[in-house]
Design a protein around this motif. Structure first.
Motif, short mmCIF file in Angstrom:
data_model
loop_
_atom_site.label_atom_id
_atom_site.label_comp_id
_atom_site.label_asym_id
_atom_site.label_seq_id
_atom_site.Cartn_x
_atom_site.Cartn_y
_atom_site.Cartn_z
N PRO A 195 64.97 -54.08 60.32
CA PRO A 195 65.53 -55.43 60.30
C PRO A 195 66.50 -55.59 59.12
CG PRO A 195 63.14 -55.49 60.54
CD PRO A 195 63.50 -54.07 60.21
N TYR A 196 67.38 -56.57 59.23
CA TYR A 196 68.44 -56.75 58.24
C TYR A 196 67.89 -56.84 56.81
CZ TYR A 196 72.27 -58.91 55.67
OH TYR A 196 73.23 -59.19 54.73
N GLY A 197 66.87 -57.68 56.60
CA GLY A 197 66.34 -57.86 55.26
C GLY A 197 65.77 -56.58 54.68
N GLU A 198 65.18 -55.75 55.53
CA GLU A 198 64.63 -54.48 55.07
C GLU A 198 65.71 -53.45 54.81
OE1 GLU A 198 61.54 -53.37 57.82
OE2 GLU A 198 60.13 -54.77 56.91
N GLN A 199 66.84 -53.55 55.49
CA GLN A 199 67.97 -52.68 55.16
C GLN A 199 68.46 -52.98 53.74
OE1 GLN A 199 71.13 -52.24 58.02
NE2 GLN A 199 69.73 -52.22 59.77
N ARG A 200 68.45 -54.25 53.38
CA ARG A 200 68.82 -54.63 52.01
C ARG A 200 67.84 -54.00 51.01
NH1 ARG A 200 73.84 -56.70 50.73
NH2 ARG A 200 74.53 -58.12 52.36
N LYS A 201 66.56 -54.05 51.32
CA LYS A 201 65.56 -53.45 50.44
C LYS A 201 65.77 -51.94 50.31
CE LYS A 201 61.66 -56.65 51.06
NZ LYS A 201 60.26 -56.73 51.52
N LEU A 202 66.11 -51.31 51.42
CA LEU A 202 66.34 -49.87 51.40
C LEU A 202 67.53 -49.53 50.52
CD1 LEU A 202 65.83 -46.99 52.31
CD2 LEU A 202 67.07 -47.50 54.44
N GLU A 203 68.57 -50.33 50.58
CA GLU A 203 69.74 -50.06 49.73
C GLU A 203 69.37 -50.18 48.26
OE1 GLU A 203 74.47 -50.88 50.06
OE2 GLU A 203 73.19 -52.65 50.11
N ILE A 204 68.51 -51.15 47.94
CA ILE A 204 68.05 -51.29 46.55
C ILE A 204 67.21 -50.08 46.14
CG2 ILE A 204 66.54 -52.64 45.04
CD1 ILE A 204 67.54 -55.15 46.53
N ALA A 205 66.31 -49.63 47.03
CA ALA A 205 65.49 -48.46 46.72
C ALA A 205 66.37 -47.24 46.48
CB ALA A 205 64.51 -48.19 47.86
N ARG A 206 67.39 -47.05 47.29
CA ARG A 206 68.29 -45.91 47.12
C ARG A 206 69.00 -45.99 45.77
NH1 ARG A 206 73.00 -45.16 51.42
NH2 ARG A 206 73.77 -46.97 50.29
N ALA A 207 69.43 -47.19 45.36
CA ALA A 207 70.08 -47.34 44.06
C ALA A 207 69.10 -47.03 42.93
CB ALA A 207 70.62 -48.77 43.91
N LEU A 208 67.86 -47.46 43.07
CA LEU A 208 66.85 -47.20 42.04
C LEU A 208 66.49 -45.72 41.94
CD1 LEU A 208 64.42 -50.21 42.61
CD2 LEU A 208 66.00 -49.89 40.69
#
Length: 278
Positions: A162-175
């Protein structure tokens, strides 16, 4: 997560000094100063077209400023994104940039590449050092997925989130690059109130892990609940900087968002709270 935890809170981390970005005859950013200290969450707001994302791009190596200087931990940042990331800064984008045909776990593993110390020969030979580094990267990626709440979906294709979880994934990748400073470009864009609240809690948790945060956002409630300081850009220049109460009550900020001229004393520049000025 980072060596930021060993640095006293309030120590300057990122310093932008008189940053100017011109495109031909257009000045998109006109001499902006901004400091982010360890342990802080700083907000960057302004009307559409104010120069916020352009300023972010100057900080993260996508653009080389026409004038001015950007330093991270007292060192001038190299003018290429991957070197900026290796220096200790990571970012997300206004438009999600995931590898949609890769799994959730694989996306986070991509973010580990700047921390992989094994060279090409070791990777080709797949010796003990390579396998050890690969195992460590996988463990780190899995830990980050648990941290952002995506551990159970590690084998999903990114496009199926889902869209909101894609945002979370992008944050995890940055971290995954172990940054000391995370820059978020409109992390709640398109989210519902529940997703926005979850993102706010996630940003606080990131700060508690020792990572300073600089965030662009149009959701004023999100920004003022979250940030220690807020800077306002208008037409490429910093109009005001201070705590939430200072910024919300500044008549120049109100006028800028309403699109009307401010008919006050004619002053511009930085406004600080009483505590900051003492």
């Amino acid at each position: 997560m980072t060596d930021t935890l060993t640095t006293p809170a309030g120590t300057p981390l990122l310093e932008a000094q008189s940053v100017v970005m011109r495109f031909g005859g257009l000045t998109a950013v006109g001499g902006v100063d901004l400091t982010v200290n360890t342990g802080e969450i700083i907000g960057l707001i302004g009307p559409n077209g104010a120069g916020k994302t352009t300023f972010f791009n100057c900080l993260t190596g996508l653009y080389v400023p026409t004038e001015g200087k950007v330093t991270y931990r007292d060192k001038v940042l190299p003018p290429t994104p991957h070197k900026v990331t290796a220096s200790g800064m990571a970012r997300t984008f206004q438009n999600i940039r995931l590898f949609h045909n890769m799994t959730v776990l694989e996306n986070v593993l991509v973010g580990r590449h700047t921390r992989m110390k094994e060279g090409l020969i070791s990777a080709l030979l797949r010796g003990p050092g390579y396998h050890r580094a690969e195992k460590e990267s996988r463990e780190k990626a899995l830990e980050l997925l648990e941290f952002v709440g995506l551990g159970a979906k590690r084998d999903w294709l990114a496009r199926n989130l889902p869209y909101g979880e894609q945002r979370k994934l992008e944050i995890a990748r940055a971290l995954a690059s172990d940054p000391g400073l995370l820059l978020l470009d409109e992390p709640t864009a398109g989210m519902n109130p529940q997703e926005t609240r979850a993102t706010e809690e996630l940003v606080f948790a990131i700060r508690d892990r020792g990572v300073a945060v600089l965030v662009i956002e149009h959701d004023m409630r999100f920004i003022f609940n979250l940030c220690d300081r807020v800077a306002v850009l208008v037409q490429g220049q910093k109009l005001v900087e201070g705590d939430a109460q200072t910024v919300q009550s500044d008549e120049r900020v109100i006028a800028a968002y309403l699109g009307t001229p401010y008919e006050g004393d004619g002053t511009t520049g930085t406004t600080t709270s009483t505590e900051e000025s003492q």
